[in-house]
Every structure is written in structure tokens, then in C-alpha cells.
Write a protein that holds these residues in place. Sequence first.
Motif, PDB file in Angstrom:
ATOM      1  N   PHE A 143     -22.478   3.608  15.942  1.00 43.70           N
ATOM      2  CA  PHE A 143     -23.047   4.382  17.040  1.00 43.70           C
ATOM      3  C   PHE A 143     -21.974   4.635  18.083  1.00 43.70           C
ATOM      4  CE2 PHE A 143     -26.819   2.164  15.375  1.00 43.70           C
ATOM      5  CZ  PHE A 143     -27.624   3.266  15.111  1.00 43.70           C
ATOM      6  N   LEU A 178     -32.070   2.232  18.332  1.00 39.76           N
ATOM      7  CA  LEU A 178     -31.630   2.793  17.036  1.00 39.76           C
ATOM      8  C   LEU A 178     -30.979   1.705  16.177  1.00 39.76           C
ATOM      9  CD1 LEU A 178     -30.124   6.213  18.217  1.00 39.76           C
ATOM     10  CD2 LEU A 178     -32.293   5.858  17.014  1.00 39.76           C
ATOM     11  N   SER A 204     -23.866  12.731   7.355  1.00 42.58           N
ATOM     12  CA  SER A 204     -24.979  13.542   7.847  1.00 42.58           C
ATOM     13  C   SER A 204     -25.982  13.728   6.719  1.00 42.58           C
ATOM     14  CB  SER A 204     -24.465  14.901   8.344  1.00 42.58           C
ATOM     15  OG  SER A 204     -25.542  15.672   8.806  1.00 42.58           O
ATOM     16  N   GLU A 259     -24.885  20.082  10.871  1.00 43.36           N
ATOM     17  CA  GLU A 259     -24.658  18.993  11.826  1.00 43.36           C
ATOM     18  C   GLU A 259     -23.276  18.356  11.609  1.00 43.36           C
ATOM     19  OE1 GLU A 259     -26.867  18.678  14.169  1.00 43.36           O
ATOM     20  OE2 GLU A 259     -25.849  17.010  15.189  1.00 43.36           O
ATOM     21  N   SER A 284     -20.908   8.920  12.715  1.00 44.27           N
ATOM     22  CA  SER A 284     -21.380  10.157  13.353  1.00 44.27           C
ATOM     23  C   SER A 284     -21.196  11.381  12.455  1.00 44.27           C
ATOM     24  CB  SER A 284     -20.558  10.415  14.618  1.00 44.27           C
ATOM     25  OG  SER A 284     -20.921   9.484  15.571  1.00 44.27           O
ATOM     26  N   PRO A 285     -22.157  12.292  12.410  1.00 44.92           N
ATOM     27  CA  PRO A 285     -23.334  12.352  13.294  1.00 44.92           C
ATOM     28  C   PRO A 285     -24.565  11.587  12.781  1.00 44.92           C
ATOM     29  CG  PRO A 285     -23.176  14.373  11.989  1.00 44.92           C
ATOM     30  CD  PRO A 285     -21.992  13.529  11.614  1.00 44.92           C
ATOM     31  N   ILE A 286     -24.523  10.961  11.621  1.00 51.26           N
ATOM     32  CA  ILE A 286     -25.623  10.266  10.941  1.00 51.26           C
ATOM     33  C   ILE A 286     -26.621  11.277  10.351  1.00 51.26           C
ATOM     34  CG2 ILE A 286     -27.504   8.559  11.067  1.00 51.26           C
ATOM     35  CD1 ILE A 286     -25.902   7.205  13.378  1.00 51.26           C
ATOM     36  N   GLU A 310     -31.081  14.633  13.216  1.00 46.36           N
ATOM     37  CA  GLU A 310     -31.945  13.898  14.160  1.00 46.36           C
ATOM     38  C   GLU A 310     -31.777  12.426  13.795  1.00 46.36           C
ATOM     39  OE1 GLU A 310     -34.365  12.353  16.564  1.00 46.36           O
ATOM     40  OE2 GLU A 310     -35.348  12.374  14.613  1.00 46.36           O
ATOM     41  N   LYS A 311     -31.152  11.638  14.690  1.00 46.51           N
ATOM     42  CA  LYS A 311     -30.689  10.287  14.318  1.00 46.51           C
ATOM     43  C   LYS A 311     -31.799   9.381  13.801  1.00 46.51           C
ATOM     44  CE  LYS A 311     -26.420   9.501  16.872  1.00 46.51           C
ATOM     45  NZ  LYS A 311     -26.257  10.814  17.477  1.00 46.51           N
ATOM     46  N   GLU A 312     -32.912   9.316  14.542  1.00 47.75           N
ATOM     47  CA  GLU A 312     -33.977   8.374  14.166  1.00 47.75           C
ATOM     48  C   GLU A 312     -34.519   8.694  12.773  1.00 47.75           C
ATOM     49  OE1 GLU A 312     -36.690   7.640  17.371  1.00 47.75           O
ATOM     50  OE2 GLU A 312     -38.153   6.736  16.025  1.00 47.75           O
ATOM     51  N   ALA A 348     -33.014  10.409  10.467  1.00 44.24           N
ATOM     52  CA  ALA A 348     -31.949  10.223   9.465  1.00 44.24           C
ATOM     53  C   ALA A 348     -31.822   8.746   9.085  1.00 44.24           C
ATOM     54  CB  ALA A 348     -30.627  10.770   9.988  1.00 44.24           C
ATOM     55  N   ILE A 349     -31.918   7.844  10.069  1.00 44.57           N
ATOM     56  CA  ILE A 349     -31.789   6.406   9.776  1.00 44.57           C
ATOM     57  C   ILE A 349     -32.914   5.982   8.821  1.00 44.57           C
ATOM     58  CG2 ILE A 349     -31.936   4.079  10.791  1.00 44.57           C
ATOM     59  CD1 ILE A 349     -30.523   5.309  13.309  1.00 44.57           C
TER      60      ILE A 349
END
Length: 321
Positions: free
Chosen positions: A6, A18, A208, A219, A301-303, A306-308, A310-311
Amino acid sequence: MFGIEFVPNEPAPKVGYLGKLAEDVGFDSIWITDHYNNRDVYSTLAILALLTTKASLGTGVTNPFTRNPAITASSIASINELSGGRAILGLGPGDKATFDAMGIEMDKPLTRVKDAVFAIRALLQRERLEAAGFHGAQLAFSPGTIPIYMGAQGPKMLELAGAVADGVLINASHPEDFRYALPLIQAGARNAGRQAKDVSVCAYTSFSADKDSARAVKEAKKVVAFIVAGSPATVLERHGIKMEEADQIGKAISKGDFGTAMGAVTLPMIEAFSVAGVPESCRSRIDELLQTGVNQVIVGSPIGPEKEQAIKLIGKKILKQ
Ligand code: F42
């Protein structure tokens, strides 16, 4: 083994949220980047230490130029104490562009990193330090054992990591870069009388993932533009990317014209410098990386767009494969 990186460009509680999510979906380690213009790495790690219970927590990476190694030893030891022994120190030469802005000269980075590794290791053993410019520095508390991983890309830095570090964080996403790096790490280890398997090799990727491949790639372009612009000629050559293409992106970035920079990112650049796409294609790239001898893949990054989301997607569709 999987890690996640992060960038603390959001308040620490958001990164903490996150990070906890990442631990819950199966990530083994969480790494926080260190640049003066973002939130402080150790404040963010402190929140993570309190919110998580299992994941290793690392600086990814700090450097010996902006922080004196004795301060770094105390800071990472505090995180180790707060987290019940889960800290890892990621240490590299640092980012020259941010040093220029701070008026700090990046003098002899190889020597500085090497000296810092030995100094920090000694301080973490509560030794009284009388070498590398120190005059009796000593920690006043017992931090426990903390692994030191080096951030490295250049040939000398990779050999040094093989010789002195417990692990190496390589900012790269393509198997070709690891076929280049691994023999250097192994040579460094051999020359220092160590075993190559004592050094954990981590692919610190630009990642990504999304259910929609085009969205994932779009992204990734934002990060890949910066990687291409900042890559040395030898790395561009390794991936068949022309210097003129990189220059065009670099010029657009320096003018603040990010639209043009992103527009100039080609699919071969995405292929070379990121792991981007639907979960199945990301997983097959991860498998290729692991086949080269990589021990841990770090999702950087960028993961995802939308990070949440994507995780959660990475946890369900990539980590559990
Ligand atoms: N940098 C940050 O500032 N913050 C971060 O959060 C961060 C994260 C990160 C994660 C993984 C990773 O791999 C790198 C990361 N970085 C981060 C970048 C990192 O700090 C470095 O900038 C990056 O890894 C590039 O380092 P490098 O391995 O290419 O090393 C550079 C300095 C280099 O030129 N290396 C040469 C080489 O061959 O490896 C060696 C240069 C050399 O030999 N210098 C001599 C010496 O003694 O140091 C002196 C030469 C002379 O005569 O002056």
C-alpha cells in the motif's frame, strides 16, 4: 506466499482497513512504501500492527538517506513490539527524484545501504555501535529478531542483497527480469559463503486485477507510464521498448500531461511492467514468476481499478488457486 503493497496516500485508518481486509482474504505480508510526501510509513504500520494479527508488516522500502539507521532500528523495533514480532525491515537506496526535491544527495548508495544493513542488524542485537560513523549508539530496549529485505534492481545492489540480506524486493513484474536478477543474487550469496535459499526473492509487482480486462489494463497504465519513464535503457531494451517511446512518456509526465502519457502506454509496455487483467490471466503470470525461482509475489499499485473490490477478487480467484 503472497504480499500486498500500500502507498500511504490515504489516511492511515483507511490503509489499516484495507490491510486487515487483505489479511482476511489470505495475504501473508503487508508492505508500506516510504516517501516524504505521503503519510508516514511507521504511523501506518503502527495502525496495521493493531488491526491485524497474522500478516508480516514491512517497510517497502525505507532508505538510509532520509532516516538515520539508528532511528530506523528504533522505529522498526517499535513496530515489531507492537505487532508481536511480525515486522520486516525493507531497506533500499531510496527514490532519487524525491531526494532531489528535499536537497539530499544520493551519495554512494551501495555503500550506504550495505553499512545501514550491518548497523541496523547490530543495533537490533542491542550492540553498542562504533562503526560506520556511529559513536556508541545503542538501543535501550530488546526488539527481537527482525528480517532485513533489500529493495534492489541494479546488478550491484542485487549481488549485495544476495550477500547480506534475508530477502530481496525486486520492483518488476515480468519473468525475464527475474531470469536476469536471480543469478546475480545467487552469485552474491555464493561469494559471501551463504546459500541462495537463505535469501527470499520477492516480486514487487505492479498489479491490476478486475473482472473486466480493459478496466484492469486502463488502471495499470497510470502506473506503467511512470515505470517506463523511470526505467534505465538496459531494462527498456530487455523488453524491446524503444528509448524514444519512453522519452515521449517522460516528457508528457514532466509537463503534467498525464492523459498523453497514459495514451502513449502500449500493450507491450503493460505486458513488460505489470500483471494486469482478469484473475485467470494474472494467476498464469504469477505461476510464470514462481517458476523462475521467485518465492513471494507482492501485489503492488494500483492493485485494481477499485482497491477494496480488487482485494476481495484477488483473495477469492487468485490466492486460493
Ligand atoms: N524507493 C523509495 O524511495 N520508497 C519506496 O517506498 C520504495 C519501494 C521500493 C520497493 C521495491 C523496490 O525494489 C524498490 C523500491 N524503491 C523505493 C526504490 C529503491 O529505493 C531504489 O530507488 C531502486 O530499487 C533502484 O535501486 P537500484 O538497485 O537500481 O540501485 C541504484 C542506486 C544503482 O544505481 N545501483 C547500481 C547497481 O548496479 O546496483 C550501483 C551503483 C553503485 O555502485 N554505486 C556506488 C556506491 O558505492 O554506491 C558508487 C558509484 C560512484 O562512484 O558514485
